[in-house]
Write a protein that holds these residues in place. Structure first.
Motif, mmCIF file in Angstrom:
data_model
loop_
_atom_site.group_PDB
_atom_site.id
_atom_site.type_symbol
_atom_site.label_atom_id
_atom_site.label_comp_id
_atom_site.label_asym_id
_atom_site.label_seq_id
_atom_site.Cartn_x
_atom_site.Cartn_y
_atom_site.Cartn_z
ATOM 1 N N ALA A 100 39.721 34.111 46.131
ATOM 2 C CA ALA A 100 40.655 34.007 45.024
ATOM 3 C C ALA A 100 42.034 33.677 45.550
ATOM 4 C CB ALA A 100 40.690 35.334 44.259
ATOM 5 N N SER A 101 42.819 32.981 44.755
ATOM 6 C CA SER A 101 44.164 32.598 45.161
ATOM 7 C C SER A 101 45.175 33.561 44.586
ATOM 8 C CB SER A 101 44.463 31.183 44.654
ATOM 9 O OG SER A 101 45.841 30.907 44.723
ATOM 10 N N ALA A 102 46.120 33.987 45.428
ATOM 11 C CA ALA A 102 47.168 34.883 44.935
ATOM 12 C C ALA A 102 47.995 34.198 43.862
ATOM 13 C CB ALA A 102 48.065 35.319 46.091
ATOM 14 N N ALA A 103 48.143 32.886 43.986
ATOM 15 C CA ALA A 103 48.915 32.159 42.975
ATOM 16 C C ALA A 103 48.213 32.228 41.629
ATOM 17 C CB ALA A 103 49.087 30.703 43.407
ATOM 18 N N LYS A 134 40.352 49.521 37.986
ATOM 19 C CA LYS A 134 41.742 49.159 38.259
ATOM 20 C C LYS A 134 42.012 49.160 39.764
ATOM 21 C CE LYS A 134 43.810 50.637 33.875
ATOM 22 N NZ LYS A 134 44.814 51.513 33.238
ATOM 23 N N ALA A 135 41.403 50.101 40.483
ATOM 24 C CA ALA A 135 41.564 50.136 41.936
ATOM 25 C C ALA A 135 40.996 48.858 42.547
ATOM 26 C CB ALA A 135 40.849 51.364 42.517
ATOM 27 N N ASN A 136 39.836 48.463 42.078
ATOM 28 C CA ASN A 136 39.215 47.234 42.571
ATOM 29 C C ASN A 136 40.097 46.022 42.318
ATOM 30 O OD1 ASN A 136 37.052 45.309 43.300
ATOM 31 N ND2 ASN A 136 36.918 44.954 41.108
ATOM 32 N N ASP A 137 40.659 45.955 41.120
ATOM 33 C CA ASP A 137 41.518 44.825 40.767
ATOM 34 C C ASP A 137 42.742 44.773 41.683
ATOM 35 O OD1 ASP A 137 42.421 42.688 38.780
ATOM 36 O OD2 ASP A 137 44.085 44.104 38.674
ATOM 37 N N ALA A 138 43.352 45.947 41.923
ATOM 38 C CA ALA A 138 44.551 45.994 42.773
ATOM 39 C C ALA A 138 44.230 45.561 44.202
ATOM 40 C CB ALA A 138 45.139 47.411 42.764
ATOM 41 N N ILE A 139 43.115 46.046 44.748
ATOM 42 C CA ILE A 139 42.771 45.699 46.132
ATOM 43 C C ILE A 139 42.338 44.239 46.239
ATOM 44 C CG2 ILE A 139 41.309 46.271 48.109
ATOM 45 C CD1 ILE A 139 43.474 48.300 47.356
ATOM 46 N N ARG A 140 41.672 43.715 45.235
ATOM 47 C CA ARG A 140 41.323 42.285 45.229
ATOM 48 C C ARG A 140 42.592 41.430 45.271
ATOM 49 N NH1 ARG A 140 37.788 41.174 40.129
ATOM 50 N NH2 ARG A 140 38.226 39.042 40.795
ATOM 51 N N ARG A 141 43.598 41.847 44.508
ATOM 52 C CA ARG A 141 44.861 41.107 44.508
ATOM 53 C C ARG A 141 45.537 41.207 45.875
ATOM 54 N NH1 ARG A 141 47.137 40.355 39.019
ATOM 55 N NH2 ARG A 141 45.499 40.915 37.536
ATOM 56 N N ARG A 142 45.459 42.393 46.477
ATOM 57 C CA ARG A 142 46.033 42.563 47.791
ATOM 58 C C ARG A 142 45.333 41.641 48.799
ATOM 59 N NH1 ARG A 142 49.019 42.268 51.255
ATOM 60 N NH2 ARG A 142 49.773 43.893 52.642
ATOM 61 N N LEU A 143 44.007 41.566 48.723
ATOM 62 C CA LEU A 143 43.246 40.719 49.629
ATOM 63 C C LEU A 143 43.586 39.249 49.419
ATOM 64 C CD1 LEU A 143 41.030 40.397 51.764
ATOM 65 C CD2 LEU A 143 39.342 40.391 49.907
ATOM 66 N N ALA A 144 43.707 38.829 48.173
ATOM 67 C CA ALA A 144 44.025 37.437 47.880
ATOM 68 C C ALA A 144 45.386 37.042 48.448
ATOM 69 C CB ALA A 144 44.006 37.202 46.366
ATOM 70 N N ILE A 145 46.366 37.922 48.312
ATOM 71 C CA ILE A 145 47.693 37.638 48.851
ATOM 72 C C ILE A 145 47.643 37.554 50.377
ATOM 73 C CG2 ILE A 145 50.004 38.623 49.177
ATOM 74 C CD1 ILE A 145 49.776 39.689 46.284
ATOM 75 N N ALA A 146 46.892 38.466 50.995
ATOM 76 C CA ALA A 146 46.757 38.439 52.454
ATOM 77 C C ALA A 146 46.112 37.146 52.920
ATOM 78 C CB ALA A 146 45.943 39.644 52.923
ATOM 79 N N ARG A 147 45.167 36.625 52.149
ATOM 80 C CA ARG A 147 44.533 35.358 52.507
ATOM 81 C C ARG A 147 45.495 34.194 52.336
ATOM 82 N NH1 ARG A 147 38.662 36.700 49.718
ATOM 83 N NH2 ARG A 147 37.633 37.409 51.626
#
Length: 367
Positions: free
Chosen positions: A49-52, A133-146
């Motif tokens: 997923a893209s952070a953008a 919600k925890a999953n959503d937050a960590i997925r977003r964190r992973l996307a930004i890191a990528r």
């Protein structure tokens, strides 16, 4: 090094990786370990997923430099407040503070700070058992890191997602997720990444019932955690190792590893790992009739909980006292501690816990 070389093409976890404390001036931080406070469709897809995309491609207007500094200071303060509220056992308040910080970081376009805030939010939602919600937050964190090619943060995000999978009972998928984190750690030669990923792989193996493999992985993880001078991570792995020995009935190694975890956590003022080690030692000593030692440890546990101003941990201490007195047949004293735990459950508005404790009292009084 291209990112695609770091991740396997297949599908790719009590502990939740803990972000490092934010500094007063900069929040472009990488994550540390633990706790390790709960996912899924992102990791099961070969397309990252893209952070953008996740942040809806926000466009940020030019902001006056003075206003920008004031906004950042306010957001930084809110982020630190959210972390402190988590430690004090107030995840509801933490979420409120962190969401306010997140809104400011979005307005000034600080992608790294946004990623860090999502990491803290993930931990808060785990504490609240709001796993979606925890999953959503960590997925977003992973996307930004990528997107930012922050491979170290990818390691910790993957470990956090694996922790969520463990809590959901998807042990095999969690193991695969930890293995993905291990691949990245190998590619960037991250001893810290090796330590956390191996430790969590041990946890997954234990959940799958393979304690022999779990012990081997934990011991390997300890080598890396010691290499990087990570006392919190080392204490966490020692606690996991103690638990593995406890399950297979190896009393001597159970006591040894929990004891080492307690000494290390005490020296580094790591209260949460102290609590875990004490819980393990209380169970181990009680199992062989060493009740005086168990009560000494519970007294220390209650002191730590009160120093942390953490009513949830205080409740757990009262419940442990009650269970031990009940085991000894001292029902009036046990009932007194159950009532103190019930009072705290009311304060925390934990209706489910209150009902369970009341039922426990009822069952005990029938004996």
């Amino acid at each position: 090094m291209k990112q695609r070389n770091l991740l396997a093409k297949d599908k790719f976890q009590q502990s939740f990786c803990k972000p490092r404390k934010p500094s007063p001036n900069k929040l472009s931080l990488k994550l540390n370990n633990a706790f390790g406070f709960l996912l899924f469709s992102l990791l099961l897809s070969p397309v990252a997923a893209s952070a953008a995309d996740i942040t809806e491609q926000l466009h940020y207007p030019q902001i006056d430099k003075k206003v920008l500094i004031q906004s950042r200071d306010e957001a930084d303060t809110l982020l630190r407040l959210g972390e402190r509220q988590n430690i004090q056992g107030n995840p509801h308040k933490a979420v409120k503070s962190l969401l306010q910080a997140l809104e400011i970081y979005h307005s000034i376009g600080d992608l790294n700070a946004i990623g860090l805030t999502y990491e803290f939010l993930g931990k808060s939602y785990v504490e609240l058992k709001q796993y979606k919600k925890a999953n959503d937050a960590i997925r977003r964190r992973l996307a930004i890191a990528r997107d930012t090619k922050d491979f170290q943060s990818q390691i910790f995000a993957l470990n956090n997602i694996g922790t969520l999978l463990l809590q959901k009972g998807e042990f095999q998928t969690a193991s695969q997720t930890f293995e993905q984190a291990l691949i990245i750690a190998k590619n960037i030669n991250s001893n810290e990444g090796y330590g956390i990923s191996l430790s969590n792989l041990g946890l997954a193996s234990a959940r799958l019932g393979d304690y022999k493999k779990a012990v081997k992985l934990y011991k390997n993880a300890l080598n890396y955690r010691r290499k990087v001078g990570d006392p919190i991570g080392e204490a966490n792995t020692l606690n996991n190792l103690g638990k593995a020995y406890e399950v297979v009935g190896n009393y001597q190694d159970t006591i040894g590893n929990y004891g080492s975890a307690l000494r290390l956590a005490r020296a580094s003022r790591d209260n949460l790992n102290q609590l875990r080690a004490i819980d393990g030692l209380v169970a181990a000593h009680s199992s062989v009739g060493r009740y005086n030692r168990a009560f000494d440890l519970l007294e220390k546990r209650l002191e730590i909980a009160r120093n942390l101003q953490n009513p949830l941990e205080e409740l757990k201490s009262f419940e442990s006292y009650a269970l031990l007195y009940e085991k000894l047949g001292k029902y009036p004293t046990a009932r007194n501690f159950y009532q103190r735990a019930i009072t705290l459950a009311k304060t925390l508005e934990d209706t489910r816990k209150e009902v369970l404790l009341r039922d426990r009292v009822t069952q005990m009084m029938k004996k």
